[in-house]
Design a protein around this motif. Structure first.
Motif: not given
Ligand SMILES: NC(=O)c1ccc[n+]([C@@H]2O[C@H](COP(=O)([O-])OP(=O)(O)OC[C@H]3O[C@@H](n4cnc5c(N)ncnc54)[C@H](O)[C@@H]3O)[C@@H](O)[C@H]2O)c1
Ligand SMILES: O=P(O)(O)OC[C@@H](O)CO
Ligand SMILES: [Zn+2]
Length: 352
Positions: A27-51
């Motif tokens: 979904a991201v590559e189709e947008l032609h976004l470039t550079g370093r991704p930064l994942v912003v998350s909170s503790p439980t969602p980080y475990e559930v999906a962020g990693t």
């Protein structure tokens, strides 16, 4: 001469379904976004999906970074901005509930970077909106923010989240009924700009959710599908309006005031739902449709009383009588409710 103009900023990719978290990279590559991704998350969602999001980008040769946030505040937004600058992030992914997503979209807006919304709970309609909601001292800001370029809503993850988060999302949608009524009132009384299209979409979204209430059940992944589609639709209404007006009226002012007086007591969606029962009463009187609002909330298992919100009677009355002060947004609360009127509204509707 016709000199009106408007910008309606909507996501390009809305990816919803079972297991679609694994399609975040696509979904991201189709947008032609470039550079370093930064994942912003909170503790439980980080475990559930962020990693898992981080692993996808790492495996594809990106160099992802992450930051954990905990609260919806301007300090949190600033910490994400500083971190993104330090690590030279190319774009931001907000992974979590409403607060993490709001912080990410506001930081992305400041940085002029792309934003991707990855909700881990169907608990709020900020998933798609270009607005951020931030408390500050005695007020609550609705801030113009970067709308998501893509939304990745994995119904498997949403269905595994605590059920109360899903009922909160339903209640945030049901509150659109009263939000639209307040918006129409403000248009008639104060000449506030009104969009028929955004108002109709917001109201239709609430109606469709209520009509599907029988299919919204715990442990049924289809429930997450129905709710997240409604949340997306409500966010689109906000984008068309260019404000949160189609989804935020007096019931939201009541909830924002509760957040100040009784922080952390209940979920945003549950608070606005209970608020909507009382503000519908104010709009249409004792014989009006406040029972329909209450019954719709009850049907999906959302709170309908102060006790179910874990909030006491005095707090409800204080929030009702002071809610009009929190923001310059004209609603059925006008220039404020008297204590007697607040007691009457809360008592007749069975909220207290
Ligand atoms: N910008 C907008 O248009 C908009 C719209 C609606 C709500 N909001 C804002 O969003 C916030 C409310 O959102 P919320 O109810 O999601 O609150 P929240 O972000 O605080 O999330 C509630 C809790 O659920 C947890 N959570 C999220 N996903 C989970 C999962 N899969 N499993 C277990 N726990 C999980 C979160 O970590 C958090 O502890 C409020 O600040 C509200 O003002 C903004
Ligand atoms: O602008 P506010 O009042 O924060 O509302 C946004 C959102 O909660 C609407 O559901
Ligand atoms: Zn809301």
């Amino acid at each position: 001469m016709f000199d009106k103009s408007t910008w309606i900023r909507l996501p390009r990719n809305v990816v919803v379904g079972h297991g679609v978290l694994s399609e975040t990279l696509d979904a991201v590559e189709e947008l032609h976004l470039t550079g370093r991704p930064l994942v912003v998350s909170s503790p439980t969602p980080y475990e559930v999906a962020g990693t898992r999001v981080i692993d996808q980008f790492a495996d594809a040769g990106y160099d992802p970074d992450d930051i954990i946030v905990d609260e919806a505040s301007f300090d949190a937004v600033q910490s994400v901005i500083s971190h993104a600058e330090d690590v030279d992030a190319g774009f931001l992914l907000g992974v979590g509930g409403g607060k993490a997503i709001d912080i990410t979209k506001m930081a992305a807006d400041h940085l002029g970077k792309g934003f991707v919304s990855v909700p881990t709970a169907a608990s709020h309609d900020g998933i798609v909106s270009g607005r951020g909601s931030v408390p500050e001292k005695d007020t609550r800001h609705s801030v113009a923010a970067e709308p998501p370029l893509a939304v990745v809503a994995d119904t498997e993850i949403l269905a595994q989240a605590p059920w109360r988060l899903t009922t909160a999302g339903c209640a945030d949608i049901i509150s659109n009924y009263t939000a639209v009524r307040d918006w129409e009132l403000a248009h008639r009384l104060k000449n506030v700009p009104y969009s028929e299209y955004a108002g109709a979409l917001s109201q239709m979204t609430a109606e469709m959710l209520v009509e599907n209430a029988d299919s919204i059940k715990r442990n049924l992944e289809e429930s997450s599908w129905i709710v997240v589609k409604a949340l997306v639709s409500s966010g689109v209404a906000m984008s068309i309006a260019g404000s949160s007006r189609p989804a935020s009226g007096a019931e939201h002012l009541f909830s924002h005031q509760l957040d100040r007086i009784a922080p952390g007591a209940a979920l945003h969606g549950h608070q606005v739902g209970v608020g909507a029962i009382m503000t519908e009463y104010l709009h249409s009187g004792p014989q009006g449709r406040w029972r329909d609002v209450r019954d719709a909330l009850a049907a999906i298992g959302a709170p309908t009383t102060a006790a179910e919100l874990d909030i006491d009677r005095d707090t409800v009355i204080e929030a009702l009588t002071t809610a009009h002060e929190i923001r310059d947004r004209y609603t059925i609360l006008g220039d404020g409710m008297s204590e007697e009127a607040a007691v009457e509204a809360a008592t007749v509707t069975g909220v207290v």
